[in-house]
Design an enzyme around this catalytic site. Structure first.
Site, short mmCIF file in Angstrom:
data_model
loop_
_atom_site.label_atom_id
_atom_site.label_comp_id
_atom_site.label_asym_id
_atom_site.label_seq_id
_atom_site.Cartn_x
_atom_site.Cartn_y
_atom_site.Cartn_z
N MET A 1 53.40 71.15 -15.69
CA MET A 1 53.80 70.10 -16.63
C MET A 1 54.58 70.82 -17.84
O MET A 1 54.67 70.08 -18.99
CB MET A 1 52.46 69.33 -17.11
CG MET A 1 52.65 68.34 -17.95
SD MET A 1 54.08 67.11 -17.16
CE MET A 1 53.02 66.28 -16.02
N CYS A 2 54.73 72.12 -17.73
CA CYS A 2 55.67 72.79 -18.99
C CYS A 2 54.83 72.82 -19.99
O CYS A 2 53.69 72.36 -20.29
CB CYS A 2 56.93 71.89 -19.37
SG CYS A 2 57.88 71.60 -17.89
N ARG A 3 55.30 73.66 -21.14
CA ARG A 3 54.67 73.99 -22.27
C ARG A 3 55.96 73.95 -23.36
O ARG A 3 56.97 74.47 -23.05
CB ARG A 3 53.82 75.10 -22.54
CG ARG A 3 52.71 75.10 -21.64
CD ARG A 3 51.45 74.38 -21.71
NE ARG A 3 51.51 73.17 -21.65
CZ ARG A 3 50.68 71.99 -21.68
NH1 ARG A 3 49.49 72.32 -22.05
NH2 ARG A 3 50.93 71.13 -21.21
N TYR B 1 60.48 76.85 -24.77
CA TYR B 1 60.01 76.08 -23.76
C TYR B 1 59.90 76.60 -22.50
O TYR B 1 60.80 77.66 -22.12
CB TYR B 1 61.18 74.70 -23.42
CG TYR B 1 60.94 74.04 -22.35
CD1 TYR B 1 60.21 72.80 -22.27
CD2 TYR B 1 61.79 74.28 -20.99
CE1 TYR B 1 60.07 72.05 -21.30
CE2 TYR B 1 61.26 73.47 -20.03
CZ TYR B 1 60.46 72.17 -20.00
OH TYR B 1 60.38 71.58 -18.91
#
Length: 275
Positions: free
Chosen positions: A1-3, A88
């Site tokens: 879900m990415c950071r 990101y």
């Protein structure tokens, strides 16, 4: 879900922001603690930063490698300094290509954008509705295939459609429109977003489901203990603002309120609006 991660304040090196913490963005790429889907963030990364005295448009550095595998980033991060930084790490949604056109931050003129979240079944649901809203210029500007870039394009469309509309208002209108579409097309949307022009940060935490991806902020924290200051990697937190998917170090991090928009200017004045 990415950071995601963003900083606004006194000029610092990328190294201090990206590396010098117990739970740095580098660590979060292989050992995140609060992701609601996926286990690692290995599908590329990107960093955007501003030098507003020399150039209004942001500089960007991207790669499709995991952030820990980029041999150039450690030395670059020691050299580059900025007062405004967006970063990101990506965990790609199944079916989305792993290439540079899909790497964030996305840039449009002097704006940079990062998004942590998703439009579920994007190609089958909101891909066409979003694209039909766009002006010819923005339609042609979209280079990749991600839901993230299309959300940014829709925000830009709302912003450009009225000369008096602020970016905060354009983001609000976009999120409310996406909420209506999500109901119509029976999908759901998660949208933790950061937009910057180098002088301010505009942030949302938004979901059409029960819970959003994790998001925290820390501002002008001059109460850190000596141990906490070591953990902070000497970030000048007495005059700074940090937004992060997960806290980087021990400190007075505040959970970002659900379904809200925050704006933070150069004076670090914080304004929050509920959706």
């Amino acid at each position: 879900m990415c950071r995601l991660l963003a900083y606004l304040g006194l000029s610092i090196s990328l190294e201090k922001l990206l590396y010098n913490h117990e739970h740095s963005l580098i660590t979060q790429s292989y050992q995140p603690q609060e992701m609601i889907s996926g286990t690692v963030n290995v599908d590329g990364f990107g960093i955007g930063w501003y030098d507003t005295q020399r150039q209004k448009e942001p500089f960007t550095y991207k790669n499709t490698l995991p952030i820990w595998n980029d041999v150039n980033l450690p030395s670059l991060s020691r050299y580059i300094n900025s007062k405004c930084i967006l970063a990101y790490i990506r965990s790609a949604t199944a079916g989305q290509a792993l290439d540079f056109s899909n790497c964030q931050p996305f840039q449009y003129q002097n704006l940079s954008f990062v998004h942590n979240g998703k439009i579920d079944n994007f190609r089958q649901t909101l891909y066409r509705p979003i694209r039909t809203q766009l002006s010819d210029k923005l339609y042609e500007w979209v280079a990749g295939t991600t839901d993230s870039e299309h959300i940014f394009a829709l925000i830009l469309h709302e912003w450009q459609s009225s000369s008096g509309k602020s970016l905060e208002q354009a983001l609000q209108v976009t999120l409310l429109k996406l909420r209506d579409w999500a109901k119509k097309y029976q999908t759901y949307i998660l949208a933790n977003i950061v937009i910057s022009d180098g002088n301010k940060l505009i942030i949302s935490r938004f979901s059409t489901t029960e819970s959003s991806p994790s998001l925290y902020w820390l501002a002008e924290d001059d109460t850190l203990t000596a141990e906490e200051n070591r953990s902070s990697g000497s970030l000048p937190m007495n005059n700074a603002f940090v937004i992060a998917s997960e806290p980087l170090f021990v400190g007075n991090w505040t959970t970002f309120p659900e379904n809200s928009i925050m704006s933070v200017g150069r004076n670090l004045e914080i304004k929050i609006q509920q959706l």
